[in-house]
Design an enzyme around this catalytic site. Structure first.
Site, mmCIF file in Angstrom:
data_model
loop_
_atom_site.group_PDB
_atom_site.id
_atom_site.type_symbol
_atom_site.label_atom_id
_atom_site.label_comp_id
_atom_site.label_asym_id
_atom_site.label_seq_id
_atom_site.Cartn_x
_atom_site.Cartn_y
_atom_site.Cartn_z
ATOM 1 N N GLU A 97 0.793 -1.056 -0.058
ATOM 2 C CA GLU A 97 0.157 -0.009 0.079
ATOM 3 C C GLU A 97 0.849 1.367 -0.131
ATOM 4 O OE1 GLU A 97 -2.468 1.611 -0.433
ATOM 5 O OE2 GLU A 97 -4.215 0.944 0.494
ATOM 6 N N ASP A 98 0.235 2.169 -0.417
ATOM 7 C CA ASP A 98 0.932 3.604 -0.417
ATOM 8 C C ASP A 98 1.022 4.063 0.810
ATOM 9 O OD1 ASP A 98 -1.944 4.270 -0.362
ATOM 10 O OD2 ASP A 98 -1.758 5.592 -1.952
ATOM 11 N N ASP A 101 -3.868 5.050 6.714
ATOM 12 C CA ASP A 101 -4.521 6.231 7.512
ATOM 13 C C ASP A 101 -5.292 5.846 8.541
ATOM 14 O OD1 ASP A 101 -4.907 8.838 7.871
ATOM 15 O OD2 ASP A 101 -6.238 9.254 6.342
ATOM 16 N N PHE A 150 -1.797 15.707 5.032
ATOM 17 C CA PHE A 150 -1.756 15.161 3.708
ATOM 18 C C PHE A 150 -0.702 15.179 2.856
ATOM 19 C CE2 PHE A 150 -3.954 14.589 -0.413
ATOM 20 C CZ PHE A 150 -4.638 13.534 -0.222
ATOM 21 N N ASP A 157 -1.903 10.905 -4.746
ATOM 22 C CA ASP A 157 -2.385 12.031 -5.496
ATOM 23 C C ASP A 157 -3.264 12.630 -4.647
ATOM 24 O OD1 ASP A 157 -4.356 10.020 -4.998
ATOM 25 O OD2 ASP A 157 -5.520 11.044 -6.575
ATOM 26 N N ARG A 163 1.220 12.366 -8.513
ATOM 27 C CA ARG A 163 1.573 10.847 -8.432
ATOM 28 C C ARG A 163 2.940 10.652 -8.922
ATOM 29 N NH1 ARG A 163 -2.734 7.513 -7.028
ATOM 30 N NH2 ARG A 163 -4.821 8.110 -7.998
HETATM 31 P P1 IMP Z 1 -7.504 4.739 5.049
HETATM 32 O O1 IMP Z 1 -8.539 3.483 4.502
HETATM 33 O O2 IMP Z 1 -7.908 6.058 5.667
HETATM 34 O O3 IMP Z 1 -6.220 3.875 5.841
HETATM 35 O O4 IMP Z 1 -6.746 5.326 3.587
HETATM 36 C C1 IMP Z 1 -6.520 4.420 2.748
HETATM 37 C C2 IMP Z 1 -6.349 5.355 1.413
HETATM 38 O O5 IMP Z 1 -6.623 6.916 1.663
HETATM 39 C C3 IMP Z 1 -4.760 5.330 1.124
HETATM 40 O O6 IMP Z 1 -4.563 4.131 0.160
HETATM 41 C C4 IMP Z 1 -4.614 6.399 0.319
HETATM 42 O O7 IMP Z 1 -5.284 6.113 -1.239
HETATM 43 C C5 IMP Z 1 -5.702 7.598 0.829
HETATM 44 N N1 IMP Z 1 -5.038 8.528 1.533
HETATM 45 C C6 IMP Z 1 -4.904 8.509 2.723
HETATM 46 N N2 IMP Z 1 -4.074 9.579 3.256
HETATM 47 C C7 IMP Z 1 -3.491 9.980 2.269
HETATM 48 C C8 IMP Z 1 -2.806 11.241 1.955
HETATM 49 O O8 IMP Z 1 -2.164 11.856 2.932
HETATM 50 N N3 IMP Z 1 -2.320 11.527 0.610
HETATM 51 C C9 IMP Z 1 -2.935 10.693 -0.341
HETATM 52 N N4 IMP Z 1 -3.626 9.843 -0.261
HETATM 53 C C10 IMP Z 1 -4.061 9.318 1.178
HETATM 54 MG MG MG Z 2 -4.544 3.922 -1.949
#
Ligand code: IMP
Ligand code: MG
Length: 173
Positions: A97-98, A101, A150, A157, A163
């Site tokens: 994963e990138d 969060d 962020f 992105d 990206r």
């Molecule tokens: P989560 O489900 O809240 O853990 O977030 C997952 C997805 O939210 C990540 O795979 C990203 O695609 C997007 N995301 C969360 N934080 C960021 C950020 O700071 N920048 C860009 N994308 C984010």
């Molecule tokens: Mg993602």
């Protein structure tokens, strides 16, 4: 650099860390073919570098996920937009994963993959934002832990832009 971007992690630091992770991942999976499951789109650059940093046998699979965002925060609704083509039963899997969060996306992926009978599932994420976690997820490999800001670049992105940056930057609105 755009006025809205403040570099947080340089390309050099990313490269050094990715090399370490690749060696560590192989050390934890001796003699196994690792099925690397890249979560699209954000992980594509991390995947490309990490896959080359893991010695030995690796397979590459792609999984498309949409987690709906209102601007720069996740709503928690997760949907698979492109499923795996491969059968992962009995396989050692590594989700790439990138960023983790809230953890909602990763929790959903773990539950979705677990029912398919993999031998193991580990998680590698380039970035971890633990301060925003809503669900505890067992992340095995973290590139960098970052504050609750962020970020964009190196795959991540904002509205499909940034990206292609070779570094990770904080987006300052
Ligand atoms: P989560 O489900 O809240 O853990 O977030 C997952 C997805 O939210 C990540 O795979 C990203 O695609 C997007 N995301 C969360 N934080 C960021 C950020 O700071 N920048 C860009 N994308 C984010
Ligand atoms: Mg993602």
């Amino acid at each position: 650099m755009s006025a809205n971007l403040r570099e947080l992690i340089s390309a050099e630091r990313i490269a050094t860390r990715v090399a370490e992770l690749g060696r560590q991942i192989r050390a934890d999976h001796p003699d196994e073919t690792i099925v690397v499951i890249a979560v699209l789109k954000g992980s594509f650059l991390f995947l490309a570098d990490l896959a080359r940093a893991i010695p030995g046998d690796v397979r590459i699979e792609f999984l498309g996920v949409a987690s709906y965002h209102g601007g720069t925060s996740s709503s928690g609704a997760v949907q698979i937009t492109q499923d795996l083509r491969a059968n992962i039963e009995g396989q050692a899997c590594l989700i790439v994963e990138d960023i983790v969060d809230t953890g909602l996306t990763m929790d959903y992926l773990l539950r979705t993959l677990a029912v398919r009978g993999p031998k193991s599932v580990r998680i590698a994420t380039l970035l971890d934002k633990p301060s925003n976690r809503e669900i505890d997820v067992p992340v095995d490999y973290v590139g960098f832990t970052i504050p609750d800001e962020f970020v964009v670049g190196y795959g991540l992105d904002l509205g499909e832009l940034y990206r292609n940056l070779p570094y990770v930057a904080v987006y300052v609105p």
